[in-house]
Design an enzyme around this catalytic site. Sequence first.
Site, PDB file in Angstrom:
ATOM      1  CG  HIS A 120      -2.028  -1.105   1.014  1.00  0.00           C
ATOM      2  ND1 HIS A 120      -3.030  -0.612   0.007  1.00  0.00           N
ATOM      3  CD2 HIS A 120      -2.254  -2.344   1.243  1.00  0.00           C
ATOM      4  CE1 HIS A 120      -4.074  -1.916   0.182  1.00  0.00           C
ATOM      5  NE2 HIS A 120      -3.456  -2.767   0.803  1.00  0.00           N
ATOM      6  CB  THR A 121       4.441   1.972  -0.410  1.00  0.00           C
ATOM      7  OG1 THR A 121       4.693   0.638  -1.095  1.00  0.00           O
ATOM      8  CG2 THR A 121       4.384   1.753   1.015  1.00  0.00           C
ATOM      9  CG  ASP A 122       1.248   0.497  -5.581  1.00  0.00           C
ATOM     10  OD1 ASP A 122       0.350   0.854  -4.836  1.00  0.00           O
ATOM     11  OD2 ASP A 122       1.146  -0.404  -6.443  1.00  0.00           O
ATOM     12  CG  LEU A 141      -1.034 -15.011  -5.947  1.00  0.00           C
ATOM     13  CD1 LEU A 141      -0.954 -16.403  -6.085  1.00  0.00           C
ATOM     14  CD2 LEU A 141       0.198 -14.465  -5.023  1.00  0.00           C
ATOM     15  CB  SER A 142      -0.801  -9.240 -10.037  1.00  0.00           C
ATOM     16  OG  SER A 142      -0.645  -8.594  -8.784  1.00  0.00           O
ATOM     17  CB  SER A 180      -6.621  -8.391 -13.330  1.00  0.00           C
ATOM     18  OG  SER A 180      -6.166  -7.308 -12.121  1.00  0.00           O
ATOM     19  CG  ASP A 217      -0.350  -5.497  -8.821  1.00  0.00           C
ATOM     20  OD1 ASP A 217       0.420  -5.438  -7.995  1.00  0.00           O
ATOM     21  OD2 ASP A 217      -1.587  -5.456  -8.434  1.00  0.00           O
TER      22      ASP A 217
HETATM   23  C1  GLA Z   1      -3.180  -3.931  -5.070  1.00  0.00           C
HETATM   24  C2  GLA Z   1      -2.885  -3.106  -6.113  1.00  0.00           C
HETATM   25  C3  GLA Z   1      -1.316  -2.650  -6.295  1.00  0.00           C
HETATM   26  C4  GLA Z   1      -1.043  -2.211  -4.852  1.00  0.00           C
HETATM   27  C5  GLA Z   1      -1.421  -3.548  -3.623  1.00  0.00           C
HETATM   28  C6  GLA Z   1      -1.107  -3.158  -2.318  1.00  0.00           C
HETATM   29  O1  GLA Z   1      -2.737  -5.296  -5.292  1.00  0.00           O
HETATM   30  O2  GLA Z   1      -3.346  -3.476  -7.571  1.00  0.00           O
HETATM   31  O3  GLA Z   1      -1.067  -1.670  -6.994  1.00  0.00           O
HETATM   32  O4  GLA Z   1      -1.371  -1.070  -4.273  1.00  0.00           O
HETATM   33  O5  GLA Z   1      -2.578  -3.778  -3.747  1.00  0.00           O
HETATM   34  O6  GLA Z   1       0.151  -2.790  -2.032  1.00  0.00           O
END
Ligand code: GLA
Length: 389
Positions: free
Chosen positions: A40-42, A128-129, A131, A175
């Site tokens: 939650h830093t990006d 795990l991203s 999308s 991601d």
């Molecule tokens: C999700 C968002 C990322 C990031 C994380 C938390 O995965 O897609 O961009 O903000 O949450 O770090």
Amino acid sequence: MSTESVGDARARAVAAHREEWGEPAAVVRAPGRVNLIGEHTDYNDGFVFPMALPFDTVMAVSDGPPDTASEIRSEGYGAFTLDGDVPDWGIYIQTTHELVGDRLRREGVEVPVWRASVAADIPTGASLSSSAAVEVATALAIADRAGFRIDPVEVARIGQQVETRLLGVATGIMDQLISATAVDGSASLIDCRSLLTSPHPLPEGTAVVVMDTMTRRELVDSEFSARAATCFRAASLLGVPALRDIDDVAALAPLASEHPLEHRRASHVVAENERALAAAEAMHAGDAAEVGRLMNESHDSLRDLYEVSSEGLDRMVDIARAAPGCLGARMTGGGFAGCAVALVRDPGGAVGVEPFLSEVVRAYESWSGVAPRLWSCRAMAGASVQRLG
Ligand code: GLA
């Protein structure tokens, strides 16, 4: 023993393409990711430290006949034509197609008619991203068919715009950027303001274990937007462009009495940026124990200050920390459900991290009644396009 590649999405995508349309002209793959620290830093312009996983979304692609609509088939979901009636699952592909199309038109490049067979090994809804991998694979596939060289950072930006357009939230770029740029064998420290990435090999004698709690949660988007909005408010109250610009939690003191929520959330973000940078230094020095300690701190802060953990994630993390060889464990990704990640001592040989894996599976299953899935993962390379024939 770490997992080299989970599943055979490539073989399935190519076979499906052959059956429907004949030999593909290219195969595009884009990996999912796990974030080791920097959560939650990006979207606060801060620092993240993810690596690409041995799970891919794969597209076998070829050109369609001129003046027809592009077509997508996806294993288990069916088919649709782009710019027509798009099913929910196709919306990421459609939106990426629109944004890459705009980009090509700006360059005077014709938007290609393309056909893709999609197969994926990335578990969905597991943090795990999956999308982001679809967006990255789609952008690369279209650019390839158009004969247009596209920079991986631009691919990531397009993916981020897709999310922003679809979710109506200013999400971060972690991601997509790691899926597009990861380096084999390394996690990458990413500065989400400059978008510079610096690969760091994982410490010798350790393994990264991804642990799926098997919990999923809908409506995470509204929680995500709320967290982002609170952070943006905190930054504006402090008169800085983003929380990244605060490098000491003591500087948050003015928020403490009147804006306790903003103070709590911002305290996580500021300390988490410091932890991500410290983890990169420890990684560089080969100090795996310190990386693990920082991961533990990160989880506790996400649980207590940022409040994005869950009972399942907390339990998984507690179980992992008590299991043999664990150096540190935390939730990973957006939170509320899905996966946690652990750094585990790996003595190598036939046994490797087996005692850790079996203890975590046993203890979590006996608590939840559901067997978790665990993968000891090698850090993989980012997305690639392979031309065939
Ligand atoms: C999700 C968002 C990322 C990031 C994380 C938390 O995965 O897609 O961009 O903000 O949450 O770090």
